[in-house]
Design an enzyme around this catalytic site. Sequence first.
Site, mmCIF file in Angstrom:
data_model
loop_
_atom_site.group_PDB
_atom_site.id
_atom_site.type_symbol
_atom_site.label_atom_id
_atom_site.label_comp_id
_atom_site.label_asym_id
_atom_site.label_seq_id
_atom_site.Cartn_x
_atom_site.Cartn_y
_atom_site.Cartn_z
ATOM 1 N N TYR A 164 22.776 -10.572 -10.885
ATOM 2 C CA TYR A 164 22.738 -9.120 -10.749
ATOM 3 C C TYR A 164 22.408 -8.434 -12.066
ATOM 4 O O TYR A 164 21.717 -7.402 -12.074
ATOM 5 C CB TYR A 164 24.053 -8.598 -10.167
ATOM 6 C CG TYR A 164 24.049 -8.632 -8.653
ATOM 7 C CD1 TYR A 164 23.436 -7.634 -7.906
ATOM 8 C CD2 TYR A 164 24.615 -9.700 -7.959
ATOM 9 C CE1 TYR A 164 23.402 -7.679 -6.527
ATOM 10 C CE2 TYR A 164 24.588 -9.754 -6.577
ATOM 11 C CZ TYR A 164 23.975 -8.744 -5.863
ATOM 12 O OH TYR A 164 23.929 -8.794 -4.495
ATOM 13 N N ARG A 211 18.667 -8.584 -12.346
ATOM 14 C CA ARG A 211 18.048 -7.583 -11.476
ATOM 15 C C ARG A 211 18.228 -6.177 -12.061
ATOM 16 O O ARG A 211 17.323 -5.343 -12.005
ATOM 17 C CB ARG A 211 18.658 -7.646 -10.079
ATOM 18 C CG ARG A 211 18.328 -8.914 -9.315
ATOM 19 C CD ARG A 211 18.943 -8.897 -7.933
ATOM 20 N NE ARG A 211 18.362 -7.856 -7.104
ATOM 21 C CZ ARG A 211 18.933 -7.371 -6.005
ATOM 22 N NH1 ARG A 211 20.126 -7.816 -5.629
ATOM 23 N NH2 ARG A 211 18.336 -6.443 -5.292
ATOM 24 N N HIS A 241 23.960 0.960 0.690
ATOM 25 C CA HIS A 241 24.207 -0.444 0.352
ATOM 26 C C HIS A 241 24.669 -0.626 -1.087
ATOM 27 O O HIS A 241 24.641 -1.740 -1.607
ATOM 28 C CB HIS A 241 22.948 -1.275 0.616
ATOM 29 C CG HIS A 241 22.540 -1.276 2.058
ATOM 30 N ND1 HIS A 241 21.246 -1.479 2.482
ATOM 31 C CD2 HIS A 241 23.270 -1.079 3.191
ATOM 32 C CE1 HIS A 241 21.190 -1.413 3.805
ATOM 33 N NE2 HIS A 241 22.408 -1.155 4.251
ATOM 34 N N CYS A 244 41.191 -4.320 -7.919
ATOM 35 C CA CYS A 244 41.801 -3.005 -7.696
ATOM 36 C C CYS A 244 40.790 -1.916 -7.371
ATOM 37 O O CYS A 244 41.167 -0.806 -7.007
ATOM 38 C CB CYS A 244 42.649 -2.595 -8.906
ATOM 39 S SG CYS A 244 41.696 -2.132 -10.381
ATOM 40 N N GLY A 255 9.434 3.939 4.311
ATOM 41 C CA GLY A 255 9.512 2.620 3.711
ATOM 42 C C GLY A 255 10.630 1.743 4.207
ATOM 43 O O GLY A 255 11.059 0.837 3.482
ATOM 44 N N PRO A 262 3.167 2.159 6.265
ATOM 45 C CA PRO A 262 1.845 1.601 6.585
ATOM 46 C C PRO A 262 1.860 0.683 7.792
ATOM 47 O O PRO A 262 0.823 0.468 8.416
ATOM 48 C CB PRO A 262 1.476 0.817 5.310
ATOM 49 C CG PRO A 262 2.342 1.368 4.231
ATOM 50 C CD PRO A 262 3.612 1.783 4.905
#
Length: 240
Positions: free
Chosen positions: A53, A56, A104, A115, A178, A205
């Site tokens: 993560y 990313r 998300h 906690c 999208g 698209p």
Amino acid sequence: MRIAVLSGAGISAESGVPTFRDDKNGLWAKFDPYQLSSTQGWQEHPERVWAWYLWRHHLVKAVEPNDGHRAVAAWQDVADVTVVTQNVDNLHERAGSSPVHHLHGSLFDFRCDRCGLAYDGPLEDVPEPTLELMPPTCSSCGGLIRPDIVWFGEPLPDAPWNAAVEAVNTADLLVVVGTSGIVYPAAGLPELAVARGTVVVEVNPEPTPLSSSATVTVRESASTALPTLLDRLPTLLGTD
């Protein structure tokens, strides 16, 4: 006018936001997504999940909002706009949109896994894929700091979801851009708007399950369609 925008991966892909599968030959290609995006994966290998993560996080910081993100932010000059996104990047915010509700979670929010306390301390920069990095610990309880992302098997956070439903229920126009329209419960938001008789404009698209019920479908990319969408709307709706 009240406008709700539901955005998915398609709008961010135009900014070059990488997906898991973009790393076809890299360090992370051998891992199943479930290993890196589930509470089980976190419990078994928190240092591995944290390293992925943070990498990313670094990649997303390096890209910029595109004309689609900027167009949505500019609509705030003429309308009351609420953005609901399935994306975990912060490109809508960086373009100037507010409020933005992340269904998300976000790569830019972190919290204690024990906690729940939010974490805003230092983060290690990870410009290259690294297999393991130990997460920071919570200053309150000593738990591990995790990304505030919705992982496989976790429910959507109540506050963003409730805000999303409220935005759709009060919108005069819903723009769905999208998104594949297959990931629930987010895919249920356009269905809610259709049932209410709200004007729903799909920008994608490719055809999706929403295409047949949307008021208007625009077969263009987000960066092409959104900058002129409001100006074109009367023509698209046949009301000019």
